[in-house]
Design a protein around this motif. Sequence first.
Motif, PDB file in Angstrom:
ATOM      1  N   GLY B  53       5.178  18.141  -4.791  1.00 20.06           N
ATOM      2  CA  GLY B  53       4.408  16.837  -4.845  1.00 20.06           C
ATOM      3  C   GLY B  53       3.587  16.227  -3.760  1.00 20.06           C
ATOM      4  N   ILE B  54       3.670  16.992  -2.533  1.00 20.40           N
ATOM      5  CA  ILE B  54       3.173  16.371  -1.395  1.00 20.40           C
ATOM      6  C   ILE B  54       1.611  15.919  -1.455  1.00 20.40           C
ATOM      7  N   GLU B  55       0.926  17.063  -2.041  1.00 19.46           N
ATOM      8  CA  GLU B  55      -0.319  16.702  -2.405  1.00 19.46           C
ATOM      9  C   GLU B  55      -0.780  15.182  -2.779  1.00 19.46           C
ATOM     10  N   ARG B  56       0.126  15.372  -4.097  1.00 16.00           N
ATOM     11  CA  ARG B  56      -0.200  13.910  -4.653  1.00 16.00           C
ATOM     12  C   ARG B  56       0.531  12.807  -4.061  1.00 16.00           C
ATOM     13  N   ALA B  57       1.326  12.881  -3.135  1.00 15.10           N
ATOM     14  CA  ALA B  57       1.790  11.855  -2.610  1.00 15.10           C
ATOM     15  C   ALA B  57       1.004  11.389  -1.447  1.00 15.10           C
ATOM     16  N   VAL B  58       0.204  12.394  -0.884  1.00 17.95           N
ATOM     17  CA  VAL B  58      -1.000  12.163  -0.044  1.00 17.95           C
ATOM     18  C   VAL B  58      -2.100  11.402  -0.491  1.00 17.95           C
ATOM     19  N   TRP B  59      -2.334  11.886  -1.517  1.00 15.57           N
ATOM     20  CA  TRP B  59      -3.566  11.350  -2.486  1.00 15.57           C
ATOM     21  C   TRP B  59      -3.221  10.067  -2.954  1.00 15.57           C
ATOM     22  N   LEU B  60      -1.994   9.701  -3.411  1.00 15.98           N
ATOM     23  CA  LEU B  60      -1.554   8.337  -3.959  1.00 15.98           C
ATOM     24  C   LEU B  60      -1.719   7.488  -2.625  1.00 15.98           C
ATOM     25  N   THR B  61      -1.198   7.948  -1.526  1.00 17.85           N
ATOM     26  CA  THR B  61      -1.242   7.020  -0.231  1.00 17.85           C
ATOM     27  C   THR B  61      -2.485   6.618   0.034  1.00 17.85           C
ATOM     28  N   LEU B  62      -3.475   7.639   0.008  1.00 18.31           N
ATOM     29  CA  LEU B  62      -4.745   7.300   0.593  1.00 18.31           C
ATOM     30  C   LEU B  62      -5.559   6.469  -0.592  1.00 18.31           C
ATOM     31  N   ALA B  63      -5.391   6.832  -1.876  1.00 19.48           N
ATOM     32  CA  ALA B  63      -6.162   6.082  -3.042  1.00 19.48           C
ATOM     33  C   ALA B  63      -5.703   4.699  -3.058  1.00 19.48           C
ATOM     34  N   SER B  64      -4.239   4.441  -3.100  1.00 20.06           N
ATOM     35  CA  SER B  64      -3.714   3.146  -3.205  1.00 20.06           C
ATOM     36  C   SER B  64      -4.080   2.287  -2.136  1.00 20.06           C
ATOM     37  N   GLY B  65      -4.043   2.884  -0.724  1.00 21.70           N
ATOM     38  CA  GLY B  65      -4.122   2.068   0.387  1.00 21.70           C
ATOM     39  C   GLY B  65      -5.686   1.764   0.574  1.00 21.70           C
ATOM     40  N   LEU B  66      -6.561   2.724   0.325  1.00 20.63           N
ATOM     41  CA  LEU B  66      -7.835   2.093   0.592  1.00 20.63           C
ATOM     42  C   LEU B  66      -8.405   1.159  -0.519  1.00 20.63           C
ATOM     43  N   LEU B  67      -8.078   1.636  -1.536  1.00 16.57           N
ATOM     44  CA  LEU B  67      -8.227   0.580  -2.860  1.00 16.57           C
ATOM     45  C   LEU B  67      -7.631  -0.757  -2.360  1.00 16.57           C
ATOM     46  N   ALA B  68      -6.523  -0.888  -2.051  1.00 20.13           N
ATOM     47  CA  ALA B  68      -5.996  -2.318  -1.642  1.00 20.13           C
ATOM     48  C   ALA B  68      -6.621  -2.968  -0.660  1.00 20.13           C
TER      49      ALA B  68
END
Lengths: 409, 559
Positions: B53-68
């Motif tokens: 799940g690490i790729e998804r975790a990184v993707w989630l971090t980037l997506a939610s962080g930049l969107l926010a």
Amino acid sequence: MTSRRSPIVRHALGLAVALAALIGSPSGSQAREWNEVLAEARGQTVYFNAWAGDPQTNAFIAWVGEEAEERFGVEVEHVKLTDTAEAVARVLAEKSAGRDQGGSVDLVWINGANFLAMRQQDLLFGPFAQDLPNWRYVDTTNKPSNVIDFTVPTEGYESPWHMAQIVYVYDSARIAAYDLPRSMPAMLEWVKENPGRLTHPTVRDFLGATFLKQALYELAPDPAVLQEPATDATFAATVEPLWAWYDALRPHLWRGGREFPANGPAQRQLMSDGEIELYAAFNPAEAAVAIRLGTLPRTARVYVPDGGTIGNTSFVAIPYNAAHKEAAMVVADFLLSPEVQARAQDPEQLGNFTVLDLAKLDPAQQALFERPADAVAVPTNQEMGSMLLEPHPSWMTRIVEAWEQRYLP
Amino acid sequence: MLRLAPAITLSLLLIPLLAGLIGTILPAFGYLEAIGGTALGLDGWRVLFAAPGIERAVWLTLASGLLATLLSLLLAAGFCAAMAERPAFPRLRSALALLLASPPSTMALGFAFLVMPSGWLVRLVSPWLTGWDRPPVGLATVQDPLGLSFVAGLLLKEVPYLVLMTMAASAQVPVARTMAAACALGQPPALAWVKTVFPQIYPQIRLPVFAVMAFSLSAVDVAMILAPGQPPPLAVIATRWFADADLQRYFPAAAAAVLQLVIVLGAILVWRLAEIPLGWLGRRWIERGGTSPVAAFVVRRAADLAALLVGLGLLALAAMGVWSIAGIWRFPDLLPAEWRFGLWLREGGPVLATAGTTAIIGIASAALALVLALACLENEARGGGRPATRSLWLLYLPLLVPQIGFLFGVQVALIRLDLDGTLVAVVWVHAIFVVPYVFLSLADPFRALDRRQIAAAAALGAGPCRIFLAVKLPILLRPILIAAAVGFAVSVGQYLPTLFAGAGRIVTLTTEAVTLAGGADRRLVGMLAVLQASLPLAGYGLALAAPALLYRNRRDLAR
């Protein structure tokens, strides 16, 4: 709950010598006189690192602290953990910084994998459990989990505190007793008919992992292998039916099996919110306690499926570098006293079954353990069914890893 | 002594930061003697990248962080633009302050209850509208896979912060004249603000935007409550691994913390680079003039969203208040079937003691920060060195480095100093994050002091110290108290620093609330959240009320 300044008390030279003698002595040969331990302990503060996910247990620890202060002059500070591993990690961090004395963890609520990890890393003080005066009451024959922790012999490096056994909680006003799923295959059928109304804690939580182990017990071709350390061969053969069952189950779980509550008690809130209808708990008095607190309706009950459920013992252990070992031993001993054990078993308090052998107590002490006549939702011993022994910790570790490999996107 | 102030302040902040970074980076490459890590290697990284799940975790971090980050900037700008033409918006400012004062985890807890399938919003329309007498199944409104509820929870804190920062920066810009000119050229007020004021303000709020970005990409407490958990964002994974029973997890945990660091620094860099073409396009658009109906629509909707967010934030706080005195409260009841005050009586003692600890740490770190900030500013005023504006980014550094990226190293260093688990350690580590906010809050009012009053005092023979005590401090009482309240609020909200520096022994309302966030009894969480929010509010209240009380006889100081 509050923290006072706790400058690391440097042991007086004499005590350090005594301790060194104690640690250096061959195990158990010269247990210190208990009176001496009591005298040393007076005025010490015990930093009791204990999982704090359950408000009732927290309140109980607070009570133990008040009593210990009054009786032994020992203060108890409950260091609240979300996972026992935090304390293991802290002791390790101290060892890495070379703090072999005056450590910040005095007593830790522990069992299973964390105990094994601390034993293997030589992070525990002991053996001490057999030297506690109240050890004589502990049931070591009919409750084997008091001396064998997840198949690992405790060897006096941890002292039992209370028993736990898996039960399932439901609302008798919503589900009739004859509709209850009494096996794991039946659980699958039930959840297909009631989609989204069942969950289990995240597998990283001990109860979440135990839910899977419970299923494994019922589905494995030969459950006897669970008492041995898992090998690649035994693991693969044993878990295959588990994953087949879980693959079918998962889509019907709460939130489609994509999210899970953080821990066992969190399920209680979900039940209260009406999001789920059935959940596993490690405490036979779960429903009774929740009714008393007003989190679950008066019709909440617990049951144990036909094949019995996994049970284990919770222990307390003392890290090798604990600053207040004497006070920690005093608290460990106090936890074993019939009075405290009876209070812990009272469904008004915790409802945790005792680790003592009631036959070893005098009648007055035995009377403390009598069930209140009006106890609602507390199962009888007969209803509790048979208790299954915990598998070796390696099973839990591997199951959690395999689960994550399989089901994390 | 005074001349040493900037050096002392910066070393107090940056020494732990550097030591912490080193103490986190070394284990990431295999060096941590205590658990047998004596050779440098990449095993930690291998484990990290092999983790399920690490790729998804990184993707989630980037997506939610930049969107926010993008949304919070857009919504804050929309809000400020709307202030120029919609009378309701200036009135929302006090609500903004309320959200700003509340710790992130409080907002997240309340927001979770609002939007969950059995939460307040669904109850509002059930069963009469939806027909639901049970919470709907399959409605993922919290911990949703895309992390949208997590983003919303971040916005609750970030939009108020950026609005406030924008207003503060407006003081440096000739807003009224600029707006008048733009409106005379036929621009509606909101667009006039976006086209002419915002470009002047943006360079000044760049650092706050980066701080927002660092927070969005690495917030642990909000993520634990609102973000998906299978897998969670990277910062949560790192936090969890640092506390894993398997001690060898330290290496991948440190690697995850370093990766978090790289992500944040990379995101800041990318953002900075993206500013260049975007700035050019923006200038072309502004120079073209005209009415820009699309932009007007976007600004208007952003303002509406910001207003909606404020409303949700207030509801979230209210929800936690109701929970703290709820008895049985089952779906779909809008309000509890019975009220119980027993919890406050039963848990009141211990919880108030925790509140006391929280307040002591907050007061101590705010006081420390105040002394340091005043000393630096006074030193600057007396010509002792360059104005701190140029080294401002140094002050900002702790806010730009993800906490998980250095706190583990700080913990190891504290253990070596025998300071871990002491109040001193917690206050110090809190100060790393409190000082920047206090300094920023105080710098402008201090520099804007009317020089004529100081000259008059000097002419009357007062020395620099007496001028500072008898003239500057009384005039600055209000900004000083507000800066203290800001610092106090920041301290109350700290989760990870308390956890790491306090060795788990120092319990505050925030650590307690996050620990119990997913717990058995939302009423207890509600009670903690109420206290968590009321402490900073009490601080602000005092800050606002005190000048009027102290200066009853001096009208112009009591404002």
